[in-house]
Design a protein around this motif. Structure first.
Motif, PDB file in Angstrom:
ATOM      1  N   MET A  17      35.429  35.801  45.522  1.00  0.00           N
ATOM      2  CA  MET A  17      36.724  35.244  44.852  1.00  0.00           C
ATOM      3  C   MET A  17      37.728  35.174  45.816  1.00  0.00           C
ATOM      4  SD  MET A  17      36.111  34.856  41.660  1.00  0.00           S
ATOM      5  CE  MET A  17      37.694  34.763  40.922  1.00  0.00           C
ATOM      6  N   GLY A  18      37.888  35.872  46.938  1.00  0.00           N
ATOM      7  CA  GLY A  18      38.691  35.833  48.035  1.00  0.00           C
ATOM      8  C   GLY A  18      38.836  34.491  48.732  1.00  0.00           C
ATOM      9  N   LYS A 247      46.189  33.101  42.153  1.00  0.00           N
ATOM     10  CA  LYS A 247      45.637  32.832  40.830  1.00  0.00           C
ATOM     11  C   LYS A 247      46.815  33.245  39.768  1.00  0.00           C
ATOM     12  CE  LYS A 247      42.458  37.000  40.096  1.00  0.00           C
ATOM     13  NZ  LYS A 247      41.327  37.431  39.973  1.00  0.00           N
ATOM     14  N   SER A 276      43.084  49.853  44.064  1.00  0.00           N
ATOM     15  CA  SER A 276      42.024  48.734  43.672  1.00  0.00           C
ATOM     16  C   SER A 276      41.626  48.155  45.297  1.00  0.00           C
ATOM     17  CB  SER A 276      42.142  47.579  42.855  1.00  0.00           C
ATOM     18  OG  SER A 276      41.162  46.864  42.825  1.00  0.00           O
ATOM     19  N   GLY A 278      39.705  45.088  46.138  1.00  0.00           N
ATOM     20  CA  GLY A 278      39.154  43.933  46.164  1.00  0.00           C
ATOM     21  C   GLY A 278      37.839  43.735  45.295  1.00  0.00           C
ATOM     22  N   SER A 279      37.446  42.506  45.985  1.00  0.00           N
ATOM     23  CA  SER A 279      36.277  42.287  44.929  1.00  0.00           C
ATOM     24  C   SER A 279      34.820  42.882  45.505  1.00  0.00           C
ATOM     25  CB  SER A 279      36.048  40.545  44.902  1.00  0.00           C
ATOM     26  OG  SER A 279      35.719  40.194  46.381  1.00  0.00           O
ATOM     27  N   VAL A 305      40.696  51.988  39.981  1.00  0.00           N
ATOM     28  CA  VAL A 305      39.753  50.954  39.994  1.00  0.00           C
ATOM     29  C   VAL A 305      38.466  51.463  40.875  1.00  0.00           C
ATOM     30  CG1 VAL A 305      38.792  48.429  39.798  1.00  0.00           C
ATOM     31  CG2 VAL A 305      40.935  48.916  39.493  1.00  0.00           C
ATOM     32  N   TRP A 349      36.202  46.872  38.043  1.00  0.00           N
ATOM     33  CA  TRP A 349      36.890  45.544  37.919  1.00  0.00           C
ATOM     34  C   TRP A 349      38.224  45.859  36.841  1.00  0.00           C
ATOM     35  CZ3 TRP A 349      36.492  41.501  41.448  1.00  0.00           C
ATOM     36  CH2 TRP A 349      37.221  40.226  41.164  1.00  0.00           C
ATOM     37  N   ALA A 350      39.459  45.193  37.281  1.00  0.00           N
ATOM     38  CA  ALA A 350      40.159  45.292  36.631  1.00  0.00           C
ATOM     39  C   ALA A 350      41.191  43.862  36.618  1.00  0.00           C
ATOM     40  CB  ALA A 350      41.516  46.340  36.907  1.00  0.00           C
ATOM     41  N   VAL A 353      45.874  40.720  38.631  1.00  0.00           N
ATOM     42  CA  VAL A 353      47.152  39.959  38.677  1.00  0.00           C
ATOM     43  C   VAL A 353      47.967  40.213  37.351  1.00  0.00           C
ATOM     44  CG1 VAL A 353      48.104  37.594  38.449  1.00  0.00           C
ATOM     45  CG2 VAL A 353      46.290  37.959  39.934  1.00  0.00           C
ATOM     46  N   GLY A 369      43.238  43.066  51.766  1.00  0.00           N
ATOM     47  CA  GLY A 369      42.484  41.718  51.554  1.00  0.00           C
ATOM     48  C   GLY A 369      43.853  40.653  51.439  1.00  0.00           C
ATOM     49  N   TRP A 370      43.566  39.767  51.855  1.00  0.00           N
ATOM     50  CA  TRP A 370      44.857  38.707  51.962  1.00  0.00           C
ATOM     51  C   TRP A 370      45.289  38.248  50.708  1.00  0.00           C
ATOM     52  CZ3 TRP A 370      48.702  38.992  54.917  1.00  0.00           C
ATOM     53  CH2 TRP A 370      49.633  37.862  54.929  1.00  0.00           C
ATOM     54  N   ASN A 371      44.498  37.873  49.494  1.00  0.00           N
ATOM     55  CA  ASN A 371      44.889  37.430  48.537  1.00  0.00           C
ATOM     56  C   ASN A 371      45.537  38.698  47.578  1.00  0.00           C
ATOM     57  OD1 ASN A 371      43.439  34.884  47.982  1.00  0.00           O
ATOM     58  ND2 ASN A 371      41.889  36.104  48.795  1.00  0.00           N
ATOM     59  N   TYR A 389      37.636  46.507  55.890  1.00  0.00           N
ATOM     60  CA  TYR A 389      36.724  45.551  56.664  1.00  0.00           C
ATOM     61  C   TYR A 389      37.528  44.424  57.015  1.00  0.00           C
ATOM     62  CZ  TYR A 389      35.504  43.661  51.841  1.00  0.00           C
ATOM     63  OH  TYR A 389      35.740  43.219  50.790  1.00  0.00           O
TER      64      TYR A 389
HETATM   65  N1  UDP Z   1      40.379  41.109  42.005  1.00  0.00           N
HETATM   66  C1  UDP Z   1      40.499  41.435  40.345  1.00  0.00           C
HETATM   67  N2  UDP Z   1      40.141  42.769  39.974  1.00  0.00           N
HETATM   68  C2  UDP Z   1      39.396  43.632  40.774  1.00  0.00           C
HETATM   69  C3  UDP Z   1      39.638  43.569  42.536  1.00  0.00           C
HETATM   70  C4  UDP Z   1      39.780  42.092  42.483  1.00  0.00           C
HETATM   71  O1  UDP Z   1      41.065  40.362  39.903  1.00  0.00           O
HETATM   72  O2  UDP Z   1      39.431  44.577  40.139  1.00  0.00           O
HETATM   73  C5  UDP Z   1      40.634  39.855  42.477  1.00  0.00           C
HETATM   74  C6  UDP Z   1      42.060  40.044  43.218  1.00  0.00           C
HETATM   75  O3  UDP Z   1      42.990  39.666  42.406  1.00  0.00           O
HETATM   76  C7  UDP Z   1      41.842  38.991  44.493  1.00  0.00           C
HETATM   77  C8  UDP Z   1      40.341  38.943  44.771  1.00  0.00           C
HETATM   78  O4  UDP Z   1      39.809  39.500  43.796  1.00  0.00           O
HETATM   79  O5  UDP Z   1      42.313  37.626  44.029  1.00  0.00           O
HETATM   80  C9  UDP Z   1      40.344  39.795  46.096  1.00  0.00           C
HETATM   81  O6  UDP Z   1      40.509  38.956  47.204  1.00  0.00           O
HETATM   82  P1  UDP Z   1      41.125  39.790  48.427  1.00  0.00           P
HETATM   83  O7  UDP Z   1      41.284  38.608  49.643  1.00  0.00           O
HETATM   84  O8  UDP Z   1      42.436  40.668  48.261  1.00  0.00           O
HETATM   85  O9  UDP Z   1      40.156  40.658  49.176  1.00  0.00           O
HETATM   86  P2  UDP Z   1      38.306  40.318  48.982  1.00  0.00           P
HETATM   87  O10 UDP Z   1      37.766  40.570  47.855  1.00  0.00           O
HETATM   88  O11 UDP Z   1      38.085  38.968  49.656  1.00  0.00           O
HETATM   89  O12 UDP Z   1      37.875  41.531  49.953  1.00  0.00           O
END
Ligand code: UDP
Length: 478
Positions: A17-18, A247, A276, A278-279, A305, A349-350, A353, A369-371, A389
């Protein structure tokens, strides 16, 4: 419907998703604001649940989702493969049919193929079809600068970068402490490094590089990328900051998600800490226990989460992200019961946004995480960094020391090793951000950035105008 004459671009995102989210948000902008049509190529993996829901939430007649046929990965993936290696192998196998897929899409002729940096293997197919390749760098400009400089460092430095006596100095940029260097460059002998180096070496061959950031967030790094000739003998393509692309608030669909939002509705303004990672992030069992008990000691309201603990920090990255275990099985004894008045424990998962966008959310304990970072600042929410990581340590350090929107947990030991953050420390930092003076500072900085993010993406703002300029360039591409 006019789409015959609309300029056409294709996208390809690597799994996760990132990566998918920022590329898809860019696709939406090009379609909605600049009147393009887009073919969005998707690599199908096991982890497609959240992905599918997101990509198909709001169908658009000019945005076509094209699923690449699932590749045969048998014998190619191993349990102990790390993130970049695994991603690179999946992408490499999935793009075998690319030439024929792109030829099929090439009417009207594709003006560009926009990829993330783990998809650089597409270049030959694109060259044959004369389709210009643009990269979308989904991490900060700071990491882009480091990455463009990496081939030079690779030539000039003997031994490991992490053993250098001084921080890494990229001309025209800030220094990066060796203990904050991304995982992928901490051991130059392994595949993970070789893949990363290969991808970033090809970055400089793209026609242009989009980056998910904006001038006010990373002024020094972006200035260096624009004006410094520090990439030595490699011609560096133009860098286009078009962020923050994140998003929009997703529709809250299932019962679990509705419960979370209903719980938030009855909490006081700015009182809840979202936790939380990340994904794909996971904590070790020891760290998860300390985190839970630290939260409890802090007596703050929280949404936690969680996933089943693991010794690997990215254990959930290539899974569906959904656990079958109940959190009560691995959280400290009695924790859920003792904190039920102030806390909500959510498995896996939550709707992140939507939670960040809620008035009751006051801070975000994140893996940086950057997103997640961009989503947080876009909604004016300050961050508590618990990097895990990839480049997350570097992000966390920049967010606290340069940008001033975060307080970071001391996860790095003297020798650069990861250390467990104890419950007392967790309690201290959580209190400091939720109710202390430091909290006021990071909160007000987050509010400033929220305004700045809105401006940069609106007509006349720097990210908006940058994308408009590229759209014009592409439109004229013959
Ligand atoms: N995300 C989400 N619910 C969760 C965990 C993650 O919607 O419980 C989404 C979060 O909103 C973001 C993405 O997953 O858009 C995670 O991207 P990020 O670059 O922060 O971290 P990565 O998952 O790549 O380590």
């Amino acid at each position: 419907d006019g789409s015959v004459s609309k300029p056409h671009v294709a996208f390809l995102a690597s799994p996760g998703m990132g990566h998918i989210t920022p590329l898809f948000e860019l696709a939406l902008r090009i379609v909605n604001e600049h009147n393009f049509q887009v073919s969005f190529l998707v690599i199908t993996t096991d982890a497609t649940l959240a992905q599918h829901k997101y990509l198909h939430a709001n169908p658009h007649p000019d945005l076509h989702i094209v699923d690449l046929p699932p590749a045969d990965m048998s014998g190619l993936l191993f349990e102990d493969m790390t993130v970049v290696t695994r991603l690179s192998v999946i992408v490499q196998e999935s793009i075998h049919p690319l030439r024929s897929v792109l030829s099929g899409l090439n009417r009207p002729k594709l003006k560009a193929f926009i990829i993330d940096i783990f998809c650089t293997g597409v270049s030959n197919a694109c060259k044959d079809l004369s389709i210009p390749v643009y990269s979308f760098f989904t991490a900060p400009a700071a990491l882009l600068a480091f990455s463009l400089y990496l081939p030079t460092l690779d030539r000039e430095v003997e031994g490991e970068f992490v053993d250098l006596p001084e921080p890494v100095k990229i001309p025209g940029c800030k220094q990066i402490r060796t203990q904050d260097l991304m995982d992928q460059v901490r051991n130059r002998k392994i595949d993970e490094y070789k893949w990363y180096l290969l991808h970033v070496s090809r970055l400089s061959m793209s026609t242009g590089i989009f980056v998910n950031t904006w001038d006010d967030l990373e002024p020094v790094w972006l200035k260096a990328l624009k004006y410094e000739q520090f990439f030595l003998d490699i011609p560096t393509p133009p860098v286009y900051p078009v962020g923050p692309l994140t998003k929009g608030s997703e529709p809250v669909s299932n019962g679990n998600e509705k419960d979370i939002m209903a719980w938030l509705d009855i909490q006081p303004k700015d009182s809840v800490l979202l936790v939380s990672l990340g994904s794909g992030g996971t904590l070790t069992s020891v760290q998860l226990t300390e985190l839970a008990l630290g939260l409890e000691l802090s007596q703050q309201r929280f949404i936690l989460v969680v996933r089943t603990p693991s010794d690997s920090a990215f254990a959930a990255f290539f899974t569906t992200g959904f656990d079958s275990d109940e959190p009560i099985a691995y959280l400290p004894d009695g924790f859920v019961e003792r904190t039920k008045e102030v806390g909500l424990v959510v498995s896996s998962w939550a709707p992140q946004v939507a939670v960040l966008n809620h008035r009751s959310t006051g801070a975000f304990l994140s893996h940086c995480g950057w997103n997640s970072t961009l989503e947080s600042v876009k909604h004016g929410v300050p961050i508590i960094g618990l990097p895990l990581y990839a480049e997350q340590r570097m992000n966390a350090k920049m967010l606290s020391d340069e940008i001033g929107v975060a307080v970071t947990m001391p996860v790095v030991g003297e020798g650069g090793e990861t250390v467990v953050v104890g419950r007392k420390e967790i309690e201290r930092v959580v209190r400091m951000v939720m109710e202390g003076e430091e909290g006021k500072k990071v909160k007000s900085r987050a509010k400033e950035l929220e305004t700045s993010a809105r401006k940069t993406l609106s007509c006349g703002g720097s990210s908006y105008e940058t994308l408009a300029r590229v759209a014009e360039l592409l439109r004229r591409e013959s």
